[in-house]
Design a protein around this motif. Structure first.
Motif, PDB file in Angstrom:
ATOM      1  N   LEU A 114      -7.719   2.432  21.155  1.00 53.31           N
ATOM      2  CA  LEU A 114      -8.175   1.306  21.230  1.00 53.31           C
ATOM      3  C   LEU A 114      -9.639   1.446  20.784  1.00 53.31           C
ATOM      4  O   LEU A 114      -9.976   0.944  19.912  1.00 53.31           O
ATOM      5  N   VAL A 115     -10.375   2.670  20.863  1.00 54.09           N
ATOM      6  CA  VAL A 115     -11.544   2.811  19.751  1.00 54.09           C
ATOM      7  C   VAL A 115     -10.820   2.351  18.230  1.00 54.09           C
ATOM      8  O   VAL A 115     -12.089   2.407  17.805  1.00 54.09           O
ATOM      9  N   MET A 116      -9.766   3.074  17.318  1.00 54.35           N
ATOM     10  CA  MET A 116      -9.095   3.057  16.030  1.00 54.35           C
ATOM     11  C   MET A 116      -8.881   1.420  16.073  1.00 54.35           C
ATOM     12  O   MET A 116      -9.914   0.761  14.876  1.00 54.35           O
ATOM     13  N   THR A 117      -9.105   0.598  17.005  1.00 54.46           N
ATOM     14  CA  THR A 117      -8.742  -1.002  17.040  1.00 54.46           C
ATOM     15  C   THR A 117      -9.688  -1.322  16.291  1.00 54.46           C
ATOM     16  O   THR A 117     -10.351  -2.244  15.888  1.00 54.46           O
ATOM     17  N   ALA A 118     -10.536  -1.155  17.869  1.00 57.65           N
ATOM     18  CA  ALA A 118     -12.278  -1.437  17.393  1.00 57.65           C
ATOM     19  C   ALA A 118     -12.681  -1.302  16.213  1.00 57.65           C
ATOM     20  O   ALA A 118     -13.563  -2.000  15.046  1.00 57.65           O
ATOM     21  N   ILE A 119     -12.328  -0.218  15.696  1.00 58.25           N
ATOM     22  CA  ILE A 119     -13.222   0.401  14.265  1.00 58.25           C
ATOM     23  C   ILE A 119     -12.658  -0.357  13.309  1.00 58.25           C
ATOM     24  O   ILE A 119     -12.999  -1.137  11.835  1.00 58.25           O
ATOM     25  N   MET A 120     -11.669  -1.175  13.020  1.00 58.06           N
ATOM     26  CA  MET A 120     -10.422  -1.480  12.663  1.00 58.06           C
ATOM     27  C   MET A 120     -11.187  -3.234  12.420  1.00 58.06           C
ATOM     28  O   MET A 120     -11.008  -3.691  11.684  1.00 58.06           O
ATOM     29  N   LEU A 121     -11.438  -3.356  13.358  1.00 55.66           N
ATOM     30  CA  LEU A 121     -12.104  -4.693  13.515  1.00 55.66           C
ATOM     31  C   LEU A 121     -13.407  -5.333  12.758  1.00 55.66           C
ATOM     32  O   LEU A 121     -13.369  -5.904  12.348  1.00 55.66           O
ATOM     33  N   VAL A 122     -14.159  -4.467  13.088  1.00 55.38           N
ATOM     34  CA  VAL A 122     -15.353  -4.297  12.543  1.00 55.38           C
ATOM     35  C   VAL A 122     -15.447  -3.861  11.244  1.00 55.38           C
ATOM     36  O   VAL A 122     -16.181  -4.473  10.267  1.00 55.38           O
ATOM     37  N   PHE A 123     -14.935  -2.972  10.521  1.00 53.16           N
ATOM     38  CA  PHE A 123     -15.100  -2.244   9.123  1.00 53.16           C
ATOM     39  C   PHE A 123     -13.873  -2.272   7.927  1.00 53.16           C
ATOM     40  O   PHE A 123     -13.821  -1.180   7.059  1.00 53.16           O
ATOM     41  N   ARG A 124     -12.482  -2.968   8.774  1.00 56.66           N
ATOM     42  CA  ARG A 124     -11.324  -2.782   8.017  1.00 56.66           C
ATOM     43  C   ARG A 124     -12.213  -3.407   6.270  1.00 56.66           C
ATOM     44  O   ARG A 124     -11.411  -2.921   5.723  1.00 56.66           O
ATOM     45  N   SER A 125     -12.760  -4.063   5.966  1.00 54.05           N
ATOM     46  CA  SER A 125     -13.148  -4.730   4.417  1.00 54.05           C
ATOM     47  C   SER A 125     -13.498  -3.111   3.781  1.00 54.05           C
ATOM     48  O   SER A 125     -13.208  -3.170   2.700  1.00 54.05           O
ATOM     49  N   GLN A 126     -14.456  -3.035   4.281  1.00 52.68           N
ATOM     50  CA  GLN A 126     -15.131  -1.148   4.613  1.00 52.68           C
ATOM     51  C   GLN A 126     -13.486  -0.064   3.917  1.00 52.68           C
ATOM     52  O   GLN A 126     -14.198   1.015   2.810  1.00 52.68           O
ATOM     53  N   ILE A 127     -13.588   0.003   5.052  1.00 51.81           N
ATOM     54  CA  ILE A 127     -11.680   0.596   4.883  1.00 51.81           C
ATOM     55  C   ILE A 127     -11.369   0.241   3.539  1.00 51.81           C
ATOM     56  O   ILE A 127     -10.420   1.380   2.963  1.00 51.81           O
ATOM     57  N   LEU A 128     -11.178  -0.817   3.600  1.00 51.56           N
ATOM     58  CA  LEU A 128      -9.583  -1.104   2.403  1.00 51.56           C
ATOM     59  C   LEU A 128     -10.600  -1.105   1.379  1.00 51.56           C
ATOM     60  O   LEU A 128      -9.766  -0.451   0.594  1.00 51.56           O
ATOM     61  N   ALA A 129     -12.225  -1.219   0.895  1.00 53.17           N
ATOM     62  CA  ALA A 129     -12.964  -1.059   0.018  1.00 53.17           C
ATOM     63  C   ALA A 129     -12.787   0.653  -0.936  1.00 53.17           C
ATOM     64  O   ALA A 129     -12.369   0.616  -1.672  1.00 53.17           O
ATOM     65  N   PHE A 130     -12.973   1.337   0.186  1.00 52.52           N
ATOM     66  CA  PHE A 130     -12.418   2.696  -0.198  1.00 52.52           C
ATOM     67  C   PHE A 130     -11.133   2.979  -0.639  1.00 52.52           C
ATOM     68  O   PHE A 130     -11.443   4.135  -1.243  1.00 52.52           O
ATOM     69  N   ALA A 131     -10.273   2.836   0.589  1.00 53.82           N
ATOM     70  CA  ALA A 131      -8.665   3.368   0.112  1.00 53.82           C
ATOM     71  C   ALA A 131      -8.947   2.571  -1.263  1.00 53.82           C
ATOM     72  O   ALA A 131      -7.929   3.703  -2.073  1.00 53.82           O
ATOM     73  N   ARG A 132      -9.202   1.399  -1.540  1.00 51.66           N
ATOM     74  CA  ARG A 132      -8.323   1.430  -2.793  1.00 51.66           C
ATOM     75  C   ARG A 132      -8.831   1.776  -4.257  1.00 51.66           C
ATOM     76  O   ARG A 132      -8.913   2.066  -5.089  1.00 51.66           O
ATOM     77  N   ARG A 133     -10.796   2.175  -3.514  1.00 49.66           N
ATOM     78  CA  ARG A 133     -11.365   2.840  -4.533  1.00 49.66           C
ATOM     79  C   ARG A 133     -10.363   4.378  -4.978  1.00 49.66           C
ATOM     80  O   ARG A 133     -10.773   5.008  -6.062  1.00 49.66           O
ATOM     81  N   VAL A 134     -10.157   4.432  -4.301  1.00 52.15           N
ATOM     82  CA  VAL A 134     -10.099   6.795  -3.870  1.00 52.15           C
ATOM     83  C   VAL A 134      -7.967   6.455  -4.790  1.00 52.15           C
ATOM     84  O   VAL A 134      -8.471   7.069  -5.429  1.00 52.15           O
ATOM     85  N   ILE A 135      -7.608   5.494  -4.193  1.00 50.26           N
ATOM     86  CA  ILE A 135      -6.288   4.648  -4.970  1.00 50.26           C
ATOM     87  C   ILE A 135      -6.212   4.323  -6.175  1.00 50.26           C
ATOM     88  O   ILE A 135      -5.970   5.031  -7.284  1.00 50.26           O
ATOM     89  N   GLY A 136      -7.759   3.954  -6.764  1.00 50.81           N
ATOM     90  CA  GLY A 136      -7.035   3.514  -8.313  1.00 50.81           C
ATOM     91  C   GLY A 136      -7.933   4.992  -9.177  1.00 50.81           C
ATOM     92  O   GLY A 136      -7.766   4.329 -10.378  1.00 50.81           O
ATOM     93  N   GLU A 137      -8.824   5.424  -8.403  1.00 52.48           N
ATOM     94  CA  GLU A 137      -9.055   6.796  -9.411  1.00 52.48           C
ATOM     95  C   GLU A 137      -7.737   7.923  -9.737  1.00 52.48           C
ATOM     96  O   GLU A 137      -7.589   8.164  -9.855  1.00 52.48           O
ATOM     97  N   ARG A 138      -6.841   7.737  -9.444  1.00 55.67           N
ATOM     98  CA  ARG A 138      -5.456   8.069  -9.610  1.00 55.67           C
ATOM     99  C   ARG A 138      -4.023   6.805 -10.156  1.00 55.67           C
ATOM    100  O   ARG A 138      -4.412   5.987 -10.522  1.00 55.67           O
ATOM    101  N   MET A 139      -3.344   7.554 -10.876  1.00 56.18           N
ATOM    102  CA  MET A 139      -2.292   7.255 -10.590  1.00 56.18           C
ATOM    103  C   MET A 139      -1.466   5.894  -9.760  1.00 56.18           C
ATOM    104  O   MET A 139      -1.344   6.557  -8.866  1.00 56.18           O
ATOM    105  N   PRO A 140      -1.585   4.771 -10.395  1.00 57.84           N
ATOM    106  CA  PRO A 140      -0.833   3.785  -8.927  1.00 57.84           C
ATOM    107  C   PRO A 140       1.116   4.143  -8.656  1.00 57.84           C
ATOM    108  O   PRO A 140       1.226   5.264  -9.558  1.00 57.84           O
ATOM    109  N   PRO A 141       0.660   4.624  -7.414  1.00 52.71           N
ATOM    110  CA  PRO A 141       1.865   4.915  -6.372  1.00 52.71           C
ATOM    111  C   PRO A 141       3.463   4.577  -7.094  1.00 52.71           C
ATOM    112  O   PRO A 141       3.989   3.323  -7.526  1.00 52.71           O
ATOM    113  N   LYS A 142       4.410   4.902  -6.801  1.00 53.74           N
ATOM    114  CA  LYS A 142       6.128   4.478  -7.143  1.00 53.74           C
ATOM    115  C   LYS A 142       6.310   3.822  -6.014  1.00 53.74           C
ATOM    116  O   LYS A 142       5.433   4.256  -4.957  1.00 53.74           O
ATOM    117  N   PRO A 143       6.911   2.771  -6.453  1.00 52.83           N
ATOM    118  CA  PRO A 143       7.760   2.048  -5.393  1.00 52.83           C
ATOM    119  C   PRO A 143       8.493   2.614  -4.488  1.00 52.83           C
ATOM    120  O   PRO A 143       7.710   2.304  -3.222  1.00 52.83           O
TER     121      PRO A 143
END
Length: 262
Positions: A114-143
């Motif tokens: 429930l704590v994790m769900t609450a965090i995802m509800l409020v900070f989803r856009s920030q979590i996605l932006a951070f994850a995509r920034r980190v992944i974007g610095e590397r090679m795109p993963p293969k299918p």
């Protein structure tokens, strides 16, 4: 079999929130049954899994008709989640579910999810932006790599959902958005809902097999929740979803605190 109107009222309120926010009923219904009605955690989880399977079937039909389902994602998730769910059910069948240890394990896992769900509800856009920034610095993963991690996500969801009935909503959608950044959000949500049907059905049937389903409670919940979901869906365009999500996140945090402190 005694019909309890308070269960229907609870189903109405939870259904309305699900219709407004899209957050799965498990993160709301299971803790409500445990804390407010004193239902044993295993029975609450099992009954809620069947409840989710029935209510999400309607969502599956809607998303399917609108072509908002990526069946490759659904298949990859199910390839991990269904075997994981069966393994968890086998483990649950072999323990004393009324024991303090098992009850505490379910309650603690539910609280932290429930704590994790609450965090995802409020900070989803920030979590996605951070994850995509980190992944974007590397090679795109293969299918093949993305497919592998989708199966791994399915395994994690299979374990968590079967143990607590929570996890396939906010957490599953957020991770899928990281894995599939180019897909439309509606397609991700639709695929997540469709995948939840076989997962919750397998889980619910398994809990039925081991004797942890309260059928009268299930019927009462459905009587309230189905009109509640319709009402919430109609109200959603008129409400500020961000505010609703924050209120819901705060509520889940308080509920989690009560579960973990108890």
């Amino acid at each position: 079999m005694t019909f309890e109107p308070l269960y229907s009222l609870s189903g109405l309120m939870v259904g309305a929130l699900v219709g407004i926010t899209g957050v799965g009923g498990g993160s709301l219904m299971t803790p409500l049954l445990v804390l407010l009605f004193g239902v044993h955690p295993a029975t609450a989880v099992g009954t809620d899994l069947l409840y989710a399977a029935i209510t999400k079937t309607a969502g599956t039909a809607v998303h399917g008709m609108h072509g908002r389902v990526n069946w490759r994602i659904v298949g990859s998730l199910a390839a991990g989640s269904v075997p994981a769910a069966l393994l968890m059910l086998w483990l649950m069948a072999g323990v004393d579910r009324k024991s303090i240890g098992v009850t505490s394990s379910i309650t603690t896992a539910l609280g932290w999810l429930l704590v994790m769900t609450a965090i995802m509800l409020v900070f989803r856009s920030q979590i996605l932006a951070f994850a995509r920034r980190v992944i974007g610095e590397r090679m795109p993963p293969k299918p093949a790599t993305i497919a592998f991690f989708t199966v791994v996500l399915g395994i994690v969801l299979g374990v968590l959902v079967t143990l607590t009935s929570v996890g396939a909503g906010a957490m599953g959608v957020t991770i899928l958005l990281v894995l599939y950044p180019r897909l439309d959000v509606r397609e991700i949500v639709g695929s997540d809902i469709v995948h939840a049907v076989p997962l919750t059905l397998v889980g619910g049937m398994g809990y039925w097999f081991i004797g942890e389903i309260d059928w009268a409670m299930l019927l009462a919940l459905l009587v309230g929740s189905i009109p509640g979901i319709v009402l919430g869906s109609l109200l959603a365009p008129k409400l500020h979803e961000r505010t609703i999500r924050i209120v819901l996140a705060v509520t889940l945090t308080i509920v989690a605190w009560k579960l973990l402190a108890g």
